[in-house]
Design a protein around this motif. Sequence first.
Motif, PDB file in Angstrom:
ATOM      1  N   ASP A 463       9.903   6.689   5.066  1.00 42.40           N
ATOM      2  CA  ASP A 463       8.128   7.035   5.392  1.00 42.40           C
ATOM      3  C   ASP A 463       7.845   5.116   5.644  1.00 42.40           C
ATOM      4  O   ASP A 463       6.754   5.650   6.934  1.00 42.40           O
ATOM      5  CB  ASP A 463       7.888   7.621   4.035  1.00 42.40           C
ATOM      6  N   ASP A 464       8.004   4.717   5.770  1.00 45.40           N
ATOM      7  CA  ASP A 464       8.178   3.585   6.871  1.00 45.40           C
ATOM      8  C   ASP A 464       8.794   2.896   7.259  1.00 45.40           C
ATOM      9  O   ASP A 464       8.133   1.792   8.071  1.00 45.40           O
ATOM     10  CB  ASP A 464       7.668   2.279   5.672  1.00 45.40           C
ATOM     11  N   ARG A 500       5.064   4.513  12.461  1.00 44.64           N
ATOM     12  CA  ARG A 500       5.040   4.956  10.839  1.00 44.64           C
ATOM     13  C   ARG A 500       3.494   3.936  10.466  1.00 44.64           C
ATOM     14  O   ARG A 500       2.744   4.548  10.003  1.00 44.64           O
ATOM     15  CB  ARG A 500       6.321   4.106  10.161  1.00 44.64           C
ATOM     16  N   SER A 501       3.273   3.049  10.461  1.00 47.50           N
ATOM     17  CA  SER A 501       2.495   1.888   9.909  1.00 47.50           C
ATOM     18  C   SER A 501       1.116   2.798  10.239  1.00 47.50           C
ATOM     19  O   SER A 501       0.443   2.229   9.561  1.00 47.50           O
ATOM     20  CB  SER A 501       2.580   0.769   9.998  1.00 47.50           C
ATOM     21  N   HIS A 504      -0.294   5.422   8.554  1.00 44.39           N
ATOM     22  CA  HIS A 504      -0.693   4.612   6.969  1.00 44.39           C
ATOM     23  C   HIS A 504      -1.795   4.241   7.002  1.00 44.39           C
ATOM     24  O   HIS A 504      -2.373   3.652   6.235  1.00 44.39           O
ATOM     25  CB  HIS A 504       0.521   3.832   5.838  1.00 44.39           C
ATOM     26  N   TYR A 506      -2.030   1.242   8.536  1.00 48.17           N
ATOM     27  CA  TYR A 506      -1.590  -0.301   8.033  1.00 48.17           C
ATOM     28  C   TYR A 506      -2.487  -1.450   9.228  1.00 48.17           C
ATOM     29  O   TYR A 506      -2.976  -0.341  10.491  1.00 48.17           O
ATOM     30  CB  TYR A 506      -0.173  -0.493   7.697  1.00 48.17           C
TER      31      TYR A 506
END
Length: 520
Positions: A463-464, A500-501, A504, A506
Amino acid sequence: MTATAMSSSSFQPNARVIRLHADDDVVISLDQLVSGTHIESEGIAVAGLVPPGHKMATRAIEAGSAVRRYGQIIGFASQPIRAGQHVHTHNLAMGDFARDHAHGAEARPTPRAAEPASFEGIVRDDGRVATRNYIGILTSVNCSATVARAIADHFRRDIHPEMLAAFPNIDGVVALTHGAGCAVDPEGEGLAILQRTLGGYACHPNFASVLVIGLGCETNQIAKLLATQGLQHSERLHSFTIQDTGGTTRTIAHGIERIEAMLPQANAVRRQTVPASHLVVGLQCGGSDGYSGISANPVLGAAVDLLVAHGGTAILSETPEIYGAEHLLTRRAQTPEVGRKLVERIRWWEAYCARNGAAMDNNPSAGNKAGGLSTVLEKSLGGIAKAGSTNLVDVYEYAQPVTARGLVFMDTPGYDPISATGQVAGGANLICFTTGRGSAYGCAPSPSFKLATNTALWQRQSDDMDLNCGEVLEGTQSIEELGARLFRMLLDTASGQPSRSERHGYGQQEFVPWQISVVT
């Protein structure tokens, strides 16, 4: 063969271990090794338990003798070690030894790509190229952080999707706050570093427009900040303070109004095909393990070689995490002067640690050790594999603007958020981050692309992660093949494909300027 020049032909994996160099005293386990297991390739049996990613001695090593991995010294035996035994912190320690810097001795002409690669970037009015299109809110001092975040939250797509619905070309409004800006020497190095960092972000091409918000009475006065960084108020740069605007509520309302006025112009951009030479990639590794220097870091190094061949720039950093391996970089320095600049930064760190009662060998971290790394020498040798094999063309201090093309070094701490913050301030429009233990990280306004060193991590925390480099360990992909794949993926990310980040969210909390000031 040095760590930085390691390729897929540098080791022969079997079912149990990897040998990295013919002169090594250790091999690296791919699985949990139990006592009595015969290692056919080495002609020895395991003596005890060796966890995955950890080292096993391939010969008897006397106490005090040097131990080698990557063909380089990673420490000295603190007690006698038998062939087949686990080699780690219980029997391996730091020690002093001479390193031949040989400035520029291995510098070579840089290969150039026959057909330049390209990506879809955003070209600013001054010709600089962006990979993202944000509006930024910067703070001069910690006291204005709450106001800045409140303004940015008003435009968050996950909370108020209607606010940016009419502006699809804007990636978002982000507030980058910090905990400094006051109670420091107004003429000191610490404040100068903070101002240089803020200045680098204020003019970063990934920001279409920027607000700078202060309290009003802080040491880091906005007027001086702008003056020291050669910045002026314009359509894309505005500033104000809480005290002058009339308090928190009015300042938030004023900031929202300012952002709303910036939106139409910020949205009036389009991506266009530009050469890969406009890419400036910051190289990071965090949560490293025993596989980092075997898989993800060399894969990133292979991609860096391709980037440099296409005229782009890569920024290697984290000075404490090249410590003990810096001689492999100075040998590749384009000129002796560049090599000496790197050694000067190492010497600065030695003095900095000494006057603060610290030591350069206080690495690796607990997670690094659990993953198989024993000394900072071992960590550094694996870490510089991110830098590929081309010449080191220049050395920069923290957050200085990077103007050279090719592989450069920026002096930063090893702590990833501080290090990447300096790289972005210097102009990095993309961050590439390797990890073996698993990292959750992002870096607005520049996208952060993460590489897993092993398949177990990829399966556990995909996921990350953006790319699984464990395929190198399994023998299904070579370092060169994955490096070429990574290079293409970086071009896609620079073209707007979210990492990915980014998905999310980030990036805002990870803005951490380096603070070296005495706070009074």
